[in-house]
Design a protein around this motif. Structure first.
Motif, PDB file in Angstrom:
ATOM      1  N   GLN A   1     -74.664  11.351  61.550  1.00 59.84           N
ATOM      2  CA  GLN A   1     -73.968  11.259  60.269  1.00 59.84           C
ATOM      3  C   GLN A   1     -74.911  11.579  59.113  1.00 59.84           C
ATOM      4  O   GLN A   1     -74.602  12.397  58.233  1.00 59.84           O
ATOM      5  N   THR A   2     -76.076  10.941  59.123  1.00 62.18           N
ATOM      6  CA  THR A   2     -77.024  11.137  58.028  1.00 62.18           C
ATOM      7  C   THR A   2     -77.609  12.540  58.054  1.00 62.18           C
ATOM      8  O   THR A   2     -77.759  13.184  57.006  1.00 62.18           O
ATOM      9  N   VAL A   3     -77.922  13.049  59.246  1.00 60.17           N
ATOM     10  CA  VAL A   3     -78.481  14.397  59.367  1.00 60.17           C
ATOM     11  C   VAL A   3     -77.485  15.428  58.839  1.00 60.17           C
ATOM     12  O   VAL A   3     -77.880  16.420  58.200  1.00 60.17           O
ATOM     13  N   ALA A   4     -76.189  15.211  59.074  1.00 54.76           N
ATOM     14  CA  ALA A   4     -75.181  16.152  58.589  1.00 54.76           C
ATOM     15  C   ALA A   4     -75.196  16.242  57.069  1.00 54.76           C
ATOM     16  O   ALA A   4     -75.117  17.332  56.492  1.00 54.76           O
ATOM     17  N   VAL A   5     -75.319  15.106  56.395  1.00 51.03           N
ATOM     18  CA  VAL A   5     -75.350  15.103  54.936  1.00 51.03           C
ATOM     19  C   VAL A   5     -76.616  15.784  54.426  1.00 51.03           C
ATOM     20  O   VAL A   5     -76.575  16.624  53.515  1.00 51.03           O
ATOM     21  N   PHE A   6     -77.772  15.439  55.008  1.00 49.46           N
ATOM     22  CA  PHE A   6     -79.032  16.042  54.580  1.00 49.46           C
ATOM     23  C   PHE A   6     -79.013  17.552  54.829  1.00 49.46           C
ATOM     24  O   PHE A   6     -79.449  18.342  53.978  1.00 49.46           O
ATOM     25  N   GLY A   7     -78.505  17.961  55.988  1.00 50.40           N
ATOM     26  CA  GLY A   7     -78.455  19.384  56.308  1.00 50.40           C
ATOM     27  C   GLY A   7     -77.550  20.158  55.373  1.00 50.40           C
ATOM     28  O   GLY A   7     -77.912  21.252  54.904  1.00 50.40           O
ATOM     29  N   LEU A   8     -76.375  19.611  55.074  1.00 46.55           N
ATOM     30  CA  LEU A   8     -75.458  20.285  54.162  1.00 46.55           C
ATOM     31  C   LEU A   8     -76.054  20.384  52.765  1.00 46.55           C
ATOM     32  O   LEU A   8     -75.870  21.387  52.061  1.00 46.55           O
ATOM     33  N   PHE A   9     -76.792  19.364  52.344  1.00 44.13           N
ATOM     34  CA  PHE A   9     -77.428  19.374  51.030  1.00 44.13           C
ATOM     35  C   PHE A   9     -78.401  20.550  50.922  1.00 44.13           C
ATOM     36  O   PHE A   9     -78.403  21.294  49.926  1.00 44.13           O
ATOM     37  N   VAL A  10     -79.224  20.755  51.947  1.00 43.93           N
ATOM     38  CA  VAL A  10     -80.184  21.855  51.936  1.00 43.93           C
ATOM     39  C   VAL A  10     -79.455  23.193  51.916  1.00 43.93           C
ATOM     40  O   VAL A  10     -79.816  24.126  51.171  1.00 43.93           O
ATOM     41  N   ILE A  11     -78.407  23.320  52.722  1.00 47.64           N
ATOM     42  CA  ILE A  11     -77.653  24.582  52.790  1.00 47.64           C
ATOM     43  C   ILE A  11     -77.029  24.915  51.438  1.00 47.64           C
ATOM     44  O   ILE A  11     -77.063  26.064  50.979  1.00 47.64           O
ATOM     45  N   VAL A  12     -76.463  23.913  50.771  1.00 45.07           N
ATOM     46  CA  VAL A  12     -75.836  24.136  49.472  1.00 45.07           C
ATOM     47  C   VAL A  12     -76.874  24.567  48.444  1.00 45.07           C
ATOM     48  O   VAL A  12     -76.638  25.478  47.632  1.00 45.07           O
ATOM     49  N   LEU A  13     -78.043  23.938  48.454  1.00 40.41           N
ATOM     50  CA  LEU A  13     -79.108  24.325  47.513  1.00 40.41           C
ATOM     51  C   LEU A  13     -79.524  25.781  47.729  1.00 40.41           C
ATOM     52  O   LEU A  13     -79.733  26.532  46.773  1.00 40.41           O
ATOM     53  N   LEU A  14     -79.644  26.196  48.996  1.00 42.64           N
ATOM     54  CA  LEU A  14     -80.047  27.575  49.288  1.00 42.64           C
ATOM     55  C   LEU A  14     -78.960  28.568  48.889  1.00 42.64           C
ATOM     56  O   LEU A  14     -79.250  29.674  48.410  1.00 42.64           O
ATOM     57  N   ALA A  15     -77.696  28.185  49.074  1.00 44.59           N
ATOM     58  CA  ALA A  15     -76.592  29.097  48.773  1.00 44.59           C
ATOM     59  C   ALA A  15     -76.303  29.195  47.278  1.00 44.59           C
ATOM     60  O   ALA A  15     -75.850  30.228  46.787  1.00 44.59           O
ATOM     61  N   ALA A  16     -76.571  28.109  46.537  1.00 44.60           N
ATOM     62  CA  ALA A  16     -76.197  28.067  45.122  1.00 44.60           C
ATOM     63  C   ALA A  16     -77.210  28.749  44.216  1.00 44.60           C
ATOM     64  O   ALA A  16     -76.883  29.111  43.087  1.00 44.60           O
ATOM     65  N   GLY A  17     -78.433  28.944  44.652  1.00 45.65           N
ATOM     66  CA  GLY A  17     -79.437  29.548  43.798  1.00 45.65           C
ATOM     67  C   GLY A  17     -80.320  28.513  43.147  1.00 45.65           C
ATOM     68  O   GLY A  17     -80.222  27.317  43.434  1.00 45.65           O
TER      69      GLY A  17
END
Length: 306
Positions: A1-17
């Motif tokens: 559960q926690t890894v999913a949130v942390f992973g999505l956070f990193v992905i969003v930062l990379l995708a958003a610029g």
């Protein structure tokens, strides 16, 4: 559960610029204040501090760690670790929403659905399925834990004292199952009445904090307390918070700003009036001087009286 949130956070930062791009997009829409951690007013900060924040001091995690900890040092360390992880997770969830809006241009009519829209936008289908499963696991994990916690309280505090002393474990199991059903129906009714999760969460924590926070803190830090006044403080704070909520929060005042001060006032006044009935070493089972030479006869008498 926690890894999913942390992973999505990193992905969003990379995708958003980068931050400057997101900041520029927010300012172009006249919403630059949303990029500031202190973009909300003091009253709203106090509201979340006294609800979602203070709730962490009386939620079941605290008691679970107290009961399961090897010693006090382990309990304190474990609870601080949980608070920091929870704080970081909440901050990341908020920032994912901000980055999704100003970095990826994702705007949801229903904020409760932004998680699904976000993962569908930035991830392939296989990972979308994985993160939805992680979300469902979080919901199910929370649901069964809190249903069992609520059912245990109902059985031990309400039903069991009214059963015959020789009631079997089968009888208690039956009432535990009934209590789980009762708790789940109440939860369903609240979810349907308040469909926005954050509002429901804040409202529920406001009731919990209004009833439990001050008496619990007093019991943790004061050497002598009044049990009767603590119960009165809990019921008054809870009743006022519920009543204020049902009344529609008159004058725009949130229920926690009514119930919590009332709970403090009732305990402080009651404590002063009930000094003769204060209990020392509350919650510690009485022992004989033979079992513990550090316990005096006077302390034992006080404990027995309590």
């Amino acid at each position: 559960q926690t890894v999913a949130v942390f992973g999505l956070f990193v992905i969003v930062l990379l995708a958003a610029g980068d931050f400057s791009t997101v900041q520029a997009n927010a300012e172009a829409q006249g919403l630059g204040w949303m990029m500031s951690p202190m973009g909300i007013g003091p009253a709203e900060v106090a509201l979340y501090a006294l609800t979602v924040g203070a709730y962490q001091l009386v939620r079941q995690d605290l008691w679970q760690r107290v009961w399961a900890g090897r010693d006090l040092k382990t309990v304190v360390r474990g609870y601080w670790i949980s608070i920091w992880i929870m704080t970081i997770t909440i901050v990341m969830v908020v920032w994912m929403g901000v980055w999704a809006r100003f970095g990826l241009g994702i705007v949801s009519e229903d904020p409760g659905m932004i998680y699904y829209q976000l993962i569908a936008e930035v991830l392939p289908f296989e990972l979308v399925v994985l993160l939805i499963v992680a979300l469902l696991a979080t919901v199910i994990s929370c649901a069964d834990s809190f249903f069992m916690c609520g059912a245990s309280s109902i059985v031990n505090d309400v039903i069991k004292p009214r059963l015959s002393p020789d009631s079997s474990q089968r009888t208690l199991l039956f009432w535990s199952r009934v209590s789980v059903v009762i708790t789940s129906l109440i939860s369903l009714a609240l979810a349907l009445a308040v469909p926005r999760l954050v509002e429901l969460w804040v409202t529920g924590t406001a009731m919990l904090v209004s009833g439990l926070l001050f008496p619990a803190i007093v019991a943790l830090y004061k050497r002598r307390i009044s049990g009767r006044v603590a119960l009165a403080s809990m019921w008054v704070g809870l009743a006022l918070a519920i009543g204020w909520t049902v009344a529609g929060a008159p004058l725009g005042i949130h229920p926690v700003f009514v119930g919590f001060p009332a709970s403090i006032l009732v305990y402080v006044v009651g404590h002063a009036l009930d000094r003769r009935n204060l209990v020392e070493y509350a919650g510690v089972p009485p022992v004989t001087p033979e079992e513990d030479p550090l316990v005096s006869e006077e302390q034992l008498a006080t404990s027995d009286k309590g």
